[in-house]
Design an enzyme around this catalytic site. Structure first.
Site, PDB file in Angstrom:
ATOM      1  N   ARG A 160       0.826  -1.212   0.000  1.00 29.88           N
ATOM      2  CA  ARG A 160       0.000   0.000   0.000  1.00 29.88           C
ATOM      3  C   ARG A 160       0.855   1.255   0.000  1.00 29.88           C
ATOM      4  O   ARG A 160       0.639   2.170  -0.795  1.00 29.88           O
ATOM      5  CB  ARG A 160      -0.897  -0.009   1.243  1.00 29.88           C
ATOM      6  CG  ARG A 160      -1.945  -1.078   1.202  1.00 29.88           C
ATOM      7  CD  ARG A 160      -2.508  -1.324   2.582  1.00 29.88           C
ATOM      8  NE  ARG A 160      -1.515  -1.955   3.428  1.00 29.88           N
ATOM      9  CZ  ARG A 160      -1.796  -2.899   4.331  1.00 29.88           C
ATOM     10  NH1 ARG A 160      -3.029  -3.269   4.523  1.00 29.88           N
ATOM     11  NH2 ARG A 160      -0.834  -3.437   5.054  1.00 29.88           N
ATOM     12  N   ARG A 243      11.488  -0.001   8.347  1.00 24.28           N
ATOM     13  CA  ARG A 243      12.039  -0.339   9.660  1.00 24.28           C
ATOM     14  C   ARG A 243      13.563  -0.297   9.549  1.00 24.28           C
ATOM     15  O   ARG A 243      14.135  -0.741   8.538  1.00 24.28           O
ATOM     16  CB  ARG A 243      11.598  -1.743  10.104  1.00 24.28           C
ATOM     17  CG  ARG A 243      10.165  -1.844  10.597  1.00 24.28           C
ATOM     18  CD  ARG A 243       9.951  -1.097  11.926  1.00 24.28           C
ATOM     19  NE  ARG A 243       8.589  -1.229  12.418  1.00 24.28           N
ATOM     20  CZ  ARG A 243       7.611  -0.360  12.152  1.00 24.28           C
ATOM     21  NH1 ARG A 243       7.840   0.706  11.402  1.00 24.28           N
ATOM     22  NH2 ARG A 243       6.404  -0.541  12.658  1.00 24.28           N
ATOM     23  N   GLU A 272      17.444   1.960  16.727  1.00 19.97           N
ATOM     24  CA  GLU A 272      16.528   2.961  17.248  1.00 19.97           C
ATOM     25  C   GLU A 272      16.253   2.768  18.746  1.00 19.97           C
ATOM     26  O   GLU A 272      16.000   1.630  19.143  1.00 19.97           O
ATOM     27  CB  GLU A 272      15.212   2.794  16.462  1.00 19.97           C
ATOM     28  CG  GLU A 272      14.439   4.039  16.244  1.00 19.97           C
ATOM     29  CD  GLU A 272      13.324   3.801  15.230  1.00 19.97           C
ATOM     30  OE1 GLU A 272      13.613   3.466  14.064  1.00 19.97           O
ATOM     31  OE2 GLU A 272      12.167   3.940  15.626  1.00 19.97           O
ATOM     32  N   HIS A 290      11.542   8.848  13.368  1.00 21.52           N
ATOM     33  CA  HIS A 290      10.405   7.923  13.131  1.00 21.52           C
ATOM     34  C   HIS A 290       9.058   8.669  13.163  1.00 21.52           C
ATOM     35  O   HIS A 290       8.211   8.409  14.011  1.00 21.52           O
ATOM     36  CB  HIS A 290      10.427   6.776  14.151  1.00 21.52           C
ATOM     37  CG  HIS A 290       9.727   5.539  13.655  1.00 21.52           C
ATOM     38  ND1 HIS A 290      10.109   4.265  14.005  1.00 21.52           N
ATOM     39  CD2 HIS A 290       8.654   5.385  12.831  1.00 21.52           C
ATOM     40  CE1 HIS A 290       9.301   3.377  13.429  1.00 21.52           C
ATOM     41  NE2 HIS A 290       8.408   4.042  12.709  1.00 21.52           N
ATOM     42  N   ALA A 292       7.046   9.203  10.205  1.00 24.37           N
ATOM     43  CA  ALA A 292       6.317   9.154   8.928  1.00 24.37           C
ATOM     44  C   ALA A 292       4.796   9.118   9.054  1.00 24.37           C
ATOM     45  O   ALA A 292       4.099   9.602   8.177  1.00 24.37           O
ATOM     46  CB  ALA A 292       6.825   8.016   8.055  1.00 24.37           C
TER      47      ALA A 292
END
Ligand code: GLV
Ligand code: GLV
Length: 324
Positions: A160, A243, A272, A290, A292
């Site tokens: 997607r 990721r 992270e 992070h 988005a």
């Protein structure tokens, strides 16, 4: 008995409101930060919880799942990615696991495009340049960037989010779209004249912008490694909003230092929240914490989705986003 829900951290209020309106009692961790393994374990056994809202920063592995009371029927992950949950272990204990797909697709795609433009147009470098007091006047050779119109986008992963990124860049910037995935995506091919390649190497060799949109799995860990970085064009930019561990971060540092590729834009990191220090010393890297999916609208829709998944499960219906 009143159903009990545990949330590992505060998320937009709509989730709590919906769960309370359904008659449930909601306990939200009061810690301002990620619970440690021990904190999570003790929090999970404080009550006979029926449902748990987890975040991508919570490692819900087999050990944690084993400590959950048997009353827990659902783990609703507040993210589209669910690499942080051992879904098989949860299922083995009869728990439903859900995620929050679709509602964040457009937001993540927009953010990905923003990162691509930031790296290609050197916007973060320009911003730093001014803040550092270096701007002394227009300069014909200052911070020359790279056009993306008509260039080639290479998608690693065309689900997607990857498809939405392709749609924006093909229709808005005339980019040619190449992609590699486990299977062809006919919708993407007809919407964007995208071309399928069975190997990552073929895409890496041809693309000017490489954007990663795969889930983190054992098979995608270090999908971008030293060898594959060498396959990329010297002028290419690598973008990762998926990721962190999909990219071998040390190999990326080496490639950027050696000039193997032009630059990188990263929303996620292998270790992270730690970021490999050498990355930060490189001017041709754009970094983001992070973010988005981080818009008010999308994070609220994700909260609504997580609450709906819990309510549907606890009322004996099928959660709309149950992982198969
Ligand atoms: C964010 O990274 C998500 O998976 O939703
Ligand atoms: C990933 O989960 C996607 O929606 O592309």
């Amino acid at each position: 008995m009143t159903k009990q829900i545990f949330m590992t951290r505060r998320i937009p209020a709509l989730a709590e409101e919906m769960l309370r309106a359904a008659g449930y009692e909601v306990t939200v961790s009061t810690k301002d930060g990620v619970l440690t393994r021990d904190e999570l374990k003790s929090a999970l056994v404080e009550k006979q919880y029926d449902g748990v809202v987890s975040l991508l920063t919570d490692s819900i592995d087999a050990d944690i799942i084993a400590t959950m009371p048997p009353s827990v029927k659902i783990i609703a992950n507040y993210a589209v990615g669910f690499n942080n949950i051992d879904v098989a272990a949860a299922r083995a204990r009869g728990m439903v696991v859900t995620n929050t797909p679709d509602v964040l697709t457009a937001t993540v795609a927009e953010h990905t495009v923003a990162l691509i433009l930031t790296a290609a147009s050197r916007i973060a470098e320009g911003d730093r340049f001014i803040r550092e007091g270096k701007f002394v006047g227009w300069d014909p050779l200052l911070l020359l960037g790279m056009d993306i119109k008509g260039k080639t986008l290479g998608l690693l992963g065309a689900g997607r989010i990857g498809s939405e990124v392709a749609d924006i860049l093909h229709k808005g910037f005339g980019m040619e779209v190449l992609y590699c995935d486990t299977k062809p995506n006919e919708m993407l091919e007809s919407a964007c004249a995208a071309k399928f390649f069975a190997t990552h190497e073929e895409v890496l060799e041809k693309a000017d912008i490489v954007s990663i949109h795969v889930p983190l799995l054992p098979t995608t860990q270090h999908l971008i490694n030293a060898e594959r970085l060498l396959r990329m064009k010297k002028n290419a930019i690598l973008v990762n909003t998926s990721r962190g561990p999909v990219v071998d971060e040390l190999a990326l540092v080496e490639a950027l230092k050696a000039g193997t590729i032009r630059g990188a834009a990263l929303d996620v990191f292998e270790f992270e929240p730690k970021v490999t220090p050498e990355l930060l010393a490189l001017p041709n890297v754009v970094v983001n914490p992070h973010l988005a999916s981080a818009t008010e609208g999308t994070r609220t829709k994700m909260a609504e989705m997580a609450a709906t998944n819990i309510i549907e499960t606890l009322e004996g219906r099928t959660a709309p986003n149950a992982l198969a």
